[in-house]
Design a protein around this motif. Structure first.
Motif, PDB file in Angstrom:
ATOM      1  N   ALA A 326      44.918  39.140  46.814  1.00 22.64           N
ATOM      2  CA  ALA A 326      43.881  38.211  46.373  1.00 22.64           C
ATOM      3  C   ALA A 326      42.833  38.921  45.530  1.00 22.64           C
ATOM      4  N   ALA A 327      42.389  40.109  45.973  1.00 23.41           N
ATOM      5  CA  ALA A 327      41.356  40.844  45.237  1.00 23.41           C
ATOM      6  C   ALA A 327      41.867  41.291  43.868  1.00 23.41           C
ATOM      7  N   LEU A 328      43.081  41.826  43.814  1.00 27.82           N
ATOM      8  CA  LEU A 328      43.605  42.329  42.546  1.00 27.82           C
ATOM      9  C   LEU A 328      43.934  41.198  41.580  1.00 27.82           C
ATOM     10  N   GLU A 329      44.530  40.117  42.084  1.00 30.36           N
ATOM     11  CA  GLU A 329      44.841  38.985  41.207  1.00 30.36           C
ATOM     12  C   GLU A 329      43.552  38.338  40.686  1.00 30.36           C
ATOM     13  N   THR A 330      42.562  38.202  41.544  1.00 26.90           N
ATOM     14  CA  THR A 330      41.295  37.623  41.107  1.00 26.90           C
ATOM     15  C   THR A 330      40.601  38.532  40.101  1.00 26.90           C
ATOM     16  N   LEU A 331      40.688  39.835  40.322  1.00 23.85           N
ATOM     17  CA  LEU A 331      40.113  40.779  39.360  1.00 23.85           C
ATOM     18  C   LEU A 331      40.782  40.626  38.004  1.00 23.85           C
ATOM     19  N   SER A 332      42.098  40.491  37.980  1.00 23.92           N
ATOM     20  CA  SER A 332      42.817  40.326  36.715  1.00 23.92           C
ATOM     21  C   SER A 332      42.355  39.064  35.982  1.00 23.92           C
ATOM     22  N   ALA A 333      42.248  37.949  36.724  1.00 20.24           N
ATOM     23  CA  ALA A 333      41.824  36.695  36.094  1.00 20.24           C
ATOM     24  C   ALA A 333      40.372  36.767  35.634  1.00 20.24           C
ATOM     25  N   THR A 334      39.535  37.460  36.378  1.00 20.50           N
ATOM     26  CA  THR A 334      38.135  37.598  35.986  1.00 20.50           C
ATOM     27  C   THR A 334      37.998  38.467  34.742  1.00 20.50           C
ATOM     28  N   LEU A 335      38.796  39.523  34.648  1.00 18.54           N
ATOM     29  CA  LEU A 335      38.791  40.354  33.449  1.00 18.54           C
ATOM     30  C   LEU A 335      39.200  39.537  32.226  1.00 18.54           C
ATOM     31  N   SER A 336      40.180  38.651  32.405  1.00 15.95           N
ATOM     32  CA  SER A 336      40.588  37.783  31.294  1.00 15.95           C
ATOM     33  C   SER A 336      39.471  36.808  30.926  1.00 15.95           C
ATOM     34  N   THR A 337      38.724  36.360  31.937  1.00 15.97           N
ATOM     35  CA  THR A 337      37.646  35.404  31.682  1.00 15.97           C
ATOM     36  C   THR A 337      36.505  36.035  30.897  1.00 15.97           C
ATOM     37  N   VAL A 338      36.035  37.205  31.324  1.00 20.36           N
ATOM     38  CA  VAL A 338      34.851  37.806  30.688  1.00 20.36           C
ATOM     39  C   VAL A 338      35.179  38.424  29.337  1.00 20.36           C
ATOM     40  N   GLY A 339      36.440  38.786  29.123  1.00 15.55           N
ATOM     41  CA  GLY A 339      36.831  39.333  27.836  1.00 15.55           C
ATOM     42  C   GLY A 339      36.541  40.816  27.705  1.00 15.55           C
ATOM     43  N   PRO A 340      37.045  41.446  26.635  1.00 12.43           N
ATOM     44  CA  PRO A 340      36.949  42.908  26.479  1.00 12.43           C
ATOM     45  C   PRO A 340      35.521  43.436  26.379  1.00 12.43           C
ATOM     46  N   ASP A 341      34.581  42.615  25.895  1.00 12.05           N
ATOM     47  CA  ASP A 341      33.216  43.120  25.740  1.00 12.05           C
ATOM     48  C   ASP A 341      32.523  43.360  27.075  1.00 12.05           C
ATOM     49  N   HIS A 342      32.982  42.729  28.121  1.00 12.02           N
ATOM     50  CA  HIS A 342      32.306  42.837  29.422  1.00 12.02           C
ATOM     51  C   HIS A 342      33.199  43.451  30.504  1.00 12.02           C
ATOM     52  N   ARG A 343      34.412  43.880  30.133  1.00  8.23           N
ATOM     53  CA  ARG A 343      35.331  44.428  31.142  1.00  8.23           C
ATOM     54  C   ARG A 343      34.816  45.715  31.760  1.00  8.23           C
ATOM     55  N   ASP A 344      34.303  46.622  30.916  1.00 11.95           N
ATOM     56  CA  ASP A 344      33.841  47.903  31.462  1.00 11.95           C
ATOM     57  C   ASP A 344      32.719  47.690  32.474  1.00 11.95           C
ATOM     58  N   GLY A 345      31.807  46.786  32.161  1.00 10.96           N
ATOM     59  CA  GLY A 345      30.712  46.508  33.098  1.00 10.96           C
ATOM     60  C   GLY A 345      31.223  45.916  34.399  1.00 10.96           C
ATOM     61  N   LEU A 346      32.200  45.008  34.294  1.00 12.14           N
ATOM     62  CA  LEU A 346      32.763  44.400  35.506  1.00 12.14           C
ATOM     63  C   LEU A 346      33.458  45.447  36.363  1.00 12.14           C
ATOM     64  N   LEU A 347      34.240  46.330  35.727  1.00 11.03           N
ATOM     65  CA  LEU A 347      34.944  47.376  36.480  1.00 11.03           C
ATOM     66  C   LEU A 347      33.956  48.348  37.118  1.00 11.03           C
ATOM     67  N   ALA A 348      32.877  48.664  36.403  1.00 12.42           N
ATOM     68  CA  ALA A 348      31.849  49.552  36.973  1.00 12.42           C
ATOM     69  C   ALA A 348      31.216  48.905  38.202  1.00 12.42           C
ATOM     70  N   GLN A 349      30.991  47.590  38.126  1.00  6.70           N
ATOM     71  CA  GLN A 349      30.419  46.878  39.274  1.00  6.70           C
ATOM     72  C   GLN A 349      31.357  46.931  40.474  1.00  6.70           C
ATOM     73  N   VAL A 350      32.661  46.748  40.218  1.00 11.78           N
ATOM     74  CA  VAL A 350      33.646  46.802  41.309  1.00 11.78           C
ATOM     75  C   VAL A 350      33.681  48.190  41.924  1.00 11.78           C
ATOM     76  N   ARG A 351      33.627  49.217  41.072  1.00 13.14           N
ATOM     77  CA  ARG A 351      33.650  50.596  41.613  1.00 13.14           C
ATOM     78  C   ARG A 351      32.420  50.833  42.482  1.00 13.14           C
ATOM     79  N   HIS A 352      31.273  50.339  42.044  1.00 15.40           N
ATOM     80  CA  HIS A 352      30.044  50.535  42.825  1.00 15.40           C
ATOM     81  C   HIS A 352      30.157  49.820  44.176  1.00 15.40           C
ATOM     82  N   THR A 353      30.723  48.622  44.166  1.00 10.69           N
ATOM     83  CA  THR A 353      30.881  47.861  45.407  1.00 10.69           C
ATOM     84  C   THR A 353      31.777  48.600  46.397  1.00 10.69           C
ATOM     85  N   LEU A 354      32.790  49.270  45.888  1.00  9.71           N
ATOM     86  CA  LEU A 354      33.762  49.942  46.746  1.00  9.71           C
ATOM     87  C   LEU A 354      33.377  51.380  47.091  1.00  9.71           C
ATOM     88  N   SER A 355      32.325  51.888  46.458  1.00 11.12           N
ATOM     89  CA  SER A 355      31.977  53.299  46.706  1.00 11.12           C
ATOM     90  C   SER A 355      31.208  53.470  48.016  1.00 11.12           C
TER      91      SER A 355
END
Length: 355
Positions: A326-355
């Motif tokens: 669920a987490a990985l599939e939702t992450l994939s769909a969210t990355l598609s939603t926000v687009g390439p300009d905001h992917r790095d920020g979204l991934l950084a947020q996920v890393r911070h949440t998991l750190s």
């Protein structure tokens, strides 16, 4: 006595065989005669009789008989041998060298087999002569296994084949067979591991992920391939964290797509937060997404997928039974939603949440 076969058959390389029709046979002469004293009737391999003829290539006469008990030995056969063999297949045949075969009505069982020959030397010398020169009689009767034997030896051809058989090493012992099987099994395990390694590298684009991720498919696998560090961190997180992150990502995707202004979407997100299915009828919900005039229509990249379609998918993905999927599939769909300009920020947020 029952006649199983009585006809002229063709031979090549002085060979014909009695075996089960579907049994594999590699044509290995020596394996059929190892440990025997006779070289005309090879019975050292189970479920197979290897028959040698004087004629190299051409036609020979062959009769096959089934008896209830040991028949008397005829006087008109100058070369006679016997051997024992288990013939337990359900489709026994007499096979010529190659693919032609003759069906035999032979019940499964343990048999003593007598192979009688006449004209072997004449047939061996008559290389180009047409017609039948040598004839053979194969007699079978039920009997307990016993060593093979040469009952008569007259022709030089038979003597040669007996001599060749006696030069062969004995068949492997059960211990040797077990050791060889263990060796082959170990080698196959190594080959299988290598094949799996190569397949993993091909599938994952390099070093395969941890076991927790390998069973995942779909867009989750794409995330694993492209964002391995984040995927591994997610796999190491507790299920509750995985589930909570999926809900958070779904909310972010819907916000990025401009859907959180709609009451029916915010109600669905609240259900996702509780770990519940947001809709009972997904078809109707999808139709509502298309028909609702309050739903915008935007894309993150020109010609790309509608952000609203990708975001709507997160509502279903976030409540998949497997929280990691669920987490990985939702992450994939969210990355598609926000687009390439905001992917790095979204991934950084996920890393911070998991750190």
């Amino acid at each position: 006595m029952r006649l199983l076969l009585g006809k002229t058959v063709s031979v090549h390389y002085g060979q014909m065989y009695l075996l089960n029709r579907d049994s594999p046979f590699d044509g290995d002469l020596s394996a059929s005669f190892r440990g025997q004293s006779n070289g005309l009737l090879g019975a050292a391999r189970p479920e197979l009789l290897f028959l040698i003829t004087g004629r190299h290539t051409g036609e020979v006469g062959l009769t096959i008989e089934l008896h209830d008990q040991q028949p008397p030995l005829g006087e008109d056969w100058p070369d006679v041998v016997e051997a024992s063999c288990a013939l337990t297949g359900d489709d026994p045949v007499l096979s010529e060298w190659g693919e032609r075969w003759y069906a035999l009505e032979l019940p499964p069982g343990e048999y003593r087999i007598r192979y009688c020959a006449q004209g072997m030397d004449a047939a061996n010398d008559a290389i180009t002569e047409d017609g039948v020169v040598d004839r053979y009689l194969l007699q079978l009767w039920p009997a307990e296994p016993a060593p093979d034997a040469v009952l008569r030896q007259t022709s030089k051809n038979a003597a040669y084949w007996h001599s060749e058989a006696r030069k062969l090493p004995p068949p492997p012992t059960p211990a040797q067979l077990a050791a060889e099987e263990a060796r082959r099994s170990a080698e196959e395990q190594v080959r299988a591991a290598l094949r799996q390694r190569q397949e993993d590298i091909r599938r994952w684009g390099g070093e395969p992920p941890s076991p927790a991720l390998r069973h995942l498919k779909g867009n989750a696998r794409k995330v694993i391939r492209e964002h391995r560090e984040v995927a591994e961190a997610l796999a190491a997180a507790p299920p509750a964290t995985q589930r909570a992150l999926a809900a958070t990502l779904a909310r972010q995707a819907c916000a990025a797509a401009g859907l959180t202004t709609l009451d029916w979407i915010t109600g669905a997100l609240a259900a996702v937060d509780r770990g519940e299915e947001p809709f009972t009828d997904w078809r109707a919900a999808g139709e509502r997404l298309l028909a609702d005039p309050g739903v915008p229509s935007t894309v993150a990249v020109p010609g790309g997928l509608r952000q609203q379609t990708a975001a709507f998918a997160t509502l279903r993905l976030a409540v998949l039974p497997d929280p990691l999927a669920a987490a990985l599939e939702t992450l994939s769909a969210t990355l598609s939603t926000v687009g390439p300009d905001h992917r790095d920020g979204l991934l950084a947020q996920v890393r911070h949440t998991l750190s």
